[in-house]
Motif scaffolding. Sequence first.
Motif, mmCIF file in Angstrom:
data_model
loop_
_atom_site.group_PDB
_atom_site.id
_atom_site.type_symbol
_atom_site.label_atom_id
_atom_site.label_comp_id
_atom_site.label_asym_id
_atom_site.label_seq_id
_atom_site.Cartn_x
_atom_site.Cartn_y
_atom_site.Cartn_z
ATOM 1 N N SER A 78 27.376 -18.490 1.274
ATOM 2 C CA SER A 78 26.153 -17.784 1.633
ATOM 3 C C SER A 78 25.819 -18.011 3.098
ATOM 4 C CB SER A 78 24.983 -18.255 0.771
ATOM 5 O OG SER A 78 25.216 -18.006 -0.595
ATOM 6 N N GLN A 117 23.193 -27.857 0.931
ATOM 7 C CA GLN A 117 22.599 -26.574 1.299
ATOM 8 C C GLN A 117 22.582 -25.628 0.104
ATOM 9 O OE1 GLN A 117 25.397 -26.145 4.706
ATOM 10 N NE2 GLN A 117 23.589 -25.502 5.883
ATOM 11 N N GLU A 118 23.662 -25.641 -0.659
ATOM 12 C CA GLU A 118 23.730 -24.786 -1.838
ATOM 13 C C GLU A 118 22.610 -25.125 -2.820
ATOM 14 O OE1 GLU A 118 26.971 -23.634 -5.328
ATOM 15 O OE2 GLU A 118 27.578 -24.931 -3.673
ATOM 16 N N GLU A 154 19.735 -26.436 -2.080
ATOM 17 C CA GLU A 154 18.455 -26.019 -1.496
ATOM 18 C C GLU A 154 18.247 -24.517 -1.669
ATOM 19 O OE1 GLU A 154 14.835 -26.256 -0.189
ATOM 20 O OE2 GLU A 154 16.088 -28.027 -0.495
ATOM 21 N N ILE A 155 19.313 -23.731 -1.630
ATOM 22 C CA ILE A 155 19.189 -22.295 -1.867
ATOM 23 C C ILE A 155 18.631 -22.044 -3.269
ATOM 24 C CG2 ILE A 155 20.511 -20.163 -2.171
ATOM 25 C CD1 ILE A 155 22.361 -21.294 0.110
ATOM 26 N N HIS A 156 19.101 -22.805 -4.252
ATOM 27 C CA HIS A 156 18.539 -22.704 -5.607
ATOM 28 C C HIS A 156 17.030 -22.967 -5.573
ATOM 29 C CE1 HIS A 156 22.110 -22.599 -8.397
ATOM 30 N NE2 HIS A 156 22.723 -22.943 -7.276
ATOM 31 N N PHE A 197 14.305 -19.878 4.153
ATOM 32 C CA PHE A 197 15.516 -20.674 3.959
ATOM 33 C C PHE A 197 15.655 -21.779 5.003
ATOM 34 C CE2 PHE A 197 16.164 -16.622 1.940
ATOM 35 C CZ PHE A 197 16.781 -16.950 0.746
ATOM 36 N N PHE A 230 26.212 -19.889 -5.006
ATOM 37 C CA PHE A 230 25.787 -19.553 -3.647
ATOM 38 C C PHE A 230 26.534 -20.346 -2.580
ATOM 39 C CE2 PHE A 230 21.969 -19.536 -6.509
ATOM 40 C CZ PHE A 230 22.032 -18.180 -6.802
ATOM 41 N N ALA A 249 17.180 -25.038 3.995
ATOM 42 C CA ALA A 249 18.624 -25.006 3.732
ATOM 43 C C ALA A 249 19.438 -25.131 5.014
ATOM 44 C CB ALA A 249 19.001 -23.714 3.003
ATOM 45 N N ASN A 289 24.523 -13.506 -0.195
ATOM 46 C CA ASN A 289 25.566 -14.177 -0.959
ATOM 47 C C ASN A 289 26.822 -13.324 -0.827
ATOM 48 O OD1 ASN A 289 27.194 -15.601 -2.671
ATOM 49 N ND2 ASN A 289 26.055 -15.144 -4.525
ATOM 50 N N PHE A 349 19.064 -13.122 3.702
ATOM 51 C CA PHE A 349 19.955 -14.020 2.971
ATOM 52 C C PHE A 349 21.028 -13.173 2.303
ATOM 53 C CE2 PHE A 349 21.489 -15.968 -0.897
ATOM 54 C CZ PHE A 349 21.855 -17.222 -0.446
ATOM 55 N N LEU A 397 20.243 -23.033 7.363
ATOM 56 C CA LEU A 397 21.201 -21.959 7.628
ATOM 57 C C LEU A 397 20.934 -21.401 9.021
ATOM 58 C CD1 LEU A 397 21.023 -20.057 4.217
ATOM 59 C CD2 LEU A 397 22.749 -21.715 4.930
#
Length: 457
Positions: free
Chosen positions: A225, A72-73, A75-77, A142, A222, A145, A202, A200, A147
């Motif tokens: 997050s 997931q981290e 994918e946030i990038h 997102f 991240f 990701a 962080n 979103f 979330l």
Amino acid sequence: MATQTLPLPTDAMDRKVFDWLGANIGPVTAFERQPRWRPGWNVVVERDGAPLPLYVRGPRGDTYVSPVDMFQEAEIHRVFERHGIPAPRVHGMIPDPLCIVMDMLPGRINSGAIADKAVRAKVRDRFIAIMADVHRLPVEAFAAANLPVPRTPREIALNLYAPSEAIFRERIAGRPWPLMEFAWAWLNRNIPQDRTRATFVNYDGGQFLYDDQGEVTGLIDFEVSSLGDPAAELSGMRLRDSSEPLGNLTALVERYEALSGDRIPRKLIEFHTAGFCAVNGFLMWPLMFDSAPEQDYLAYLNYCVGTSRWMIRAIADHIGVALVDPPEPTEQQLGFAQGFRHLVRHIEAFPGGTAAEDYARDAAAHHAFYMGRLNAYGLSVREADLADVERLTGIRHADWDSAQAALSAWVATAGAEADALLVQHFHNWLQRQAFILRGCGPASFLPALDLQPILDR
């Protein structure tokens, strides 16, 4: 030009990372493991005939569980890259050890180190502007990701805190831990009901790199997050400011308010300060009872005590309670103090090696020093803790474990009327833990530090 040949790493984890990079990205021309509490590598690979600087972000250890996993981290990038938010580009995932391979951005951390006042102000203002841009992204961006999307004020407030508490309950495995049980009950009783916008966030806010021209080259880190209340990121900046100064936080909040049109009251800041500090406690206190060999136990203990102190202070400030420091513990040696001094001296005499090996040696020496302070002050601390529990519950307990169990049961039935008593009780306990940790490793300054206040505006 021929590619420089590096000697193969001898450490098993280093070798796995080195081999994956060579097989999947290109020949490795520089490879250095960072000397820190969490494994990470600064590397350079050759790709398409040119050097490509990379950072490999490693795992925290088998006993650490996060509400946001490393996939997931990563994918946030990618979401940030698609929307023009400066952040490192991800090049891949190493499956074993699980790592994210990303660009090594140019620049430095810690804007407090900028000598030029105008450049320092420019960097911080640009960071706040980027944060406001991130908070304008639709939550749908997102989706990849995975979330959870909060809808109600309760979900918006607790979208990171609730899964972290669930991890805590599983990892603590039934052990009474009234400090965090109280924190969870308090957060649930004090949900900000007027916060209805999710963005979103962080939560470990304030992390970015900047260059000599005063430009922010990218946001970083991240792993903590979620989609939630944007005020939480401003609260998280208070924790980052403890080690990487961000200047006048009240002024930065005012700048964010001007850019976003959002209003962030002080009590909202205190709520989310308590919430994010509780996340640290939920995720790290279990490691104090079940740690992995690769984890720096003492660093984590410093983080646990430091962030829990800030959590209790934020709750006290939210409800308007002035905390009083307890008397410092007195020395009552349990055994031969020279034994611990000898152990520290013995470990420090071990020969040096790589920067990472030196870090491990020093961490062991700091741990031995901590055990010596426990030997010296542990009896005094235990006696004061047992007396504090007796004052709350009316029962004298013979040992700390039974006192914790009794206090846990007491907390479970307590309501808001007991908040003032409990914040003072836990403040006492944490102050004593902070005393024992004095001088115990590079992170030992944290338990003694108070967060910068964000003032009413």
